[in-house]
Design a protein around this motif. Structure first.
Motif, PDB file in Angstrom:
ATOM      1  N   GLN A 229      19.416  19.969 -58.269  1.00  0.00           N
ATOM      2  CA  GLN A 229      20.238  18.776 -58.472  1.00  0.00           C
ATOM      3  C   GLN A 229      21.332  19.036 -59.501  1.00  0.00           C
TER       4      GLN A 229
ATOM      5  N   LEU B 256      24.066  21.257 -57.935  1.00  0.00           N
ATOM      6  CA  LEU B 256      24.990  20.508 -57.081  1.00  0.00           C
ATOM      7  C   LEU B 256      25.967  19.689 -57.909  1.00  0.00           C
ATOM      8  N   SER B 257      25.495  19.108 -59.004  1.00  0.00           N
ATOM      9  CA  SER B 257      26.354  18.334 -59.890  1.00  0.00           C
ATOM     10  C   SER B 257      27.397  19.242 -60.552  1.00  0.00           C
TER      11      SER B 257
ATOM     12  N   ALA C 238      30.071  20.273 -58.128  1.00  0.00           N
ATOM     13  CA  ALA C 238      31.007  19.182 -57.827  1.00  0.00           C
ATOM     14  C   ALA C 238      31.983  18.935 -58.974  1.00  0.00           C
TER      15      ALA C 238
ATOM     16  N   LEU D 133      21.786  22.822 -48.975  1.00  0.00           N
ATOM     17  CA  LEU D 133      22.555  21.783 -49.657  1.00  0.00           C
ATOM     18  C   LEU D 133      23.945  22.290 -50.043  1.00  0.00           C
ATOM     19  N   LEU D 134      24.023  23.527 -50.520  1.00  0.00           N
ATOM     20  CA  LEU D 134      25.320  24.105 -50.870  1.00  0.00           C
ATOM     21  C   LEU D 134      26.206  24.248 -49.640  1.00  0.00           C
ATOM     22  N   ARG D 135      25.627  24.623 -48.513  1.00  0.00           N
ATOM     23  CA  ARG D 135      26.403  24.807 -47.285  1.00  0.00           C
ATOM     24  C   ARG D 135      26.930  23.489 -46.734  1.00  0.00           C
ATOM     25  N   HIS D 136      26.256  22.381 -47.048  1.00  0.00           N
ATOM     26  CA  HIS D 136      26.697  21.066 -46.580  1.00  0.00           C
ATOM     27  C   HIS D 136      27.646  20.370 -47.554  1.00  0.00           C
ATOM     28  N   ASN D 137      27.951  21.024 -48.662  1.00  0.00           N
ATOM     29  CA  ASN D 137      28.871  20.493 -49.667  1.00  0.00           C
ATOM     30  C   ASN D 137      30.213  21.200 -49.483  1.00  0.00           C
ATOM     31  N   SER D 138      31.287  20.464 -49.294  1.00  0.00           N
ATOM     32  CA  SER D 138      32.591  21.076 -49.017  1.00  0.00           C
ATOM     33  C   SER D 138      33.055  22.008 -50.140  1.00  0.00           C
TER      34      SER D 138
ATOM     35  N   THR E  24      31.231  24.011 -51.873  1.00  0.00           N
ATOM     36  CA  THR E  24      30.443  25.243 -51.937  1.00  0.00           C
ATOM     37  C   THR E  24      30.060  25.794 -50.564  1.00  0.00           C
ATOM     38  N   ALA E  25      30.631  25.243 -49.514  1.00  0.00           N
ATOM     39  CA  ALA E  25      30.238  25.638 -48.149  1.00  0.00           C
ATOM     40  C   ALA E  25      30.428  27.128 -47.882  1.00  0.00           C
TER      41      ALA E  25
END
Length: 120
Positions: free
Chosen positions: A35, A38-39, A42, A67-72, A74-75
């Motif tokens: 978590q 991811l923060s 971002a 999760l990283l791959r689904h975040n623009s 960090t994709a």
């Protein structure tokens, strides 16, 4: 110099690894949990590479990779699995950029060389 996102729940290992990467000339931002990672991803400028522990609280390295791959932000981030709890990172989730032979029990020179290759 690469911008490295380092994710490891073990504070001592995270700090030691971060210091060694910084000595190697890299800018390191650390996170203790998925978590938090991811923060951080971002909130900060783009990273060149992420170094993930395979065994994390509330999500393992594979789950964090998803999760990283689904975040623009960090994709497309190159990822290296780096874990003390397995002799080899056996689960690389089809990720060709992950080095399955890196472990914390080995010299950090291999990690430094891998980061240098991935960040160019």
């Amino acid at each position: 110099m690469a911008r490295v996102l380092l994710i490891d729940d073990d504070a001592e290992i995270r700090e030691t690894t971060a210091i060694r990467l910084q000595i190697g000339g890299h800018h390191v931002i650390s996170a203790a949990t998925p978590q938090e990672a991811l923060s951080v991803a971002a909130d900060h400028p783009r990273f060149d590479v992420a170094v993930l522990d395979l065994h994390l609280p509330r999500a393992d390295g594979d789950e964090l990779l998803d999760l990283l791959r689904h975040n623009s932000a960090t994709a497309d981030l190159p990822v290296v699995f780096y874990s003390a709890n397995a002799p080899h990172a056996t689960s690389v989730h089809g990720l060709s950029l992950a080095d399955p032979h890196l472990t914390k029990g080995r010299s950090l020179n291999s990690l430094l060389a891998t980061i240098s290759c991935l960040s160019h």
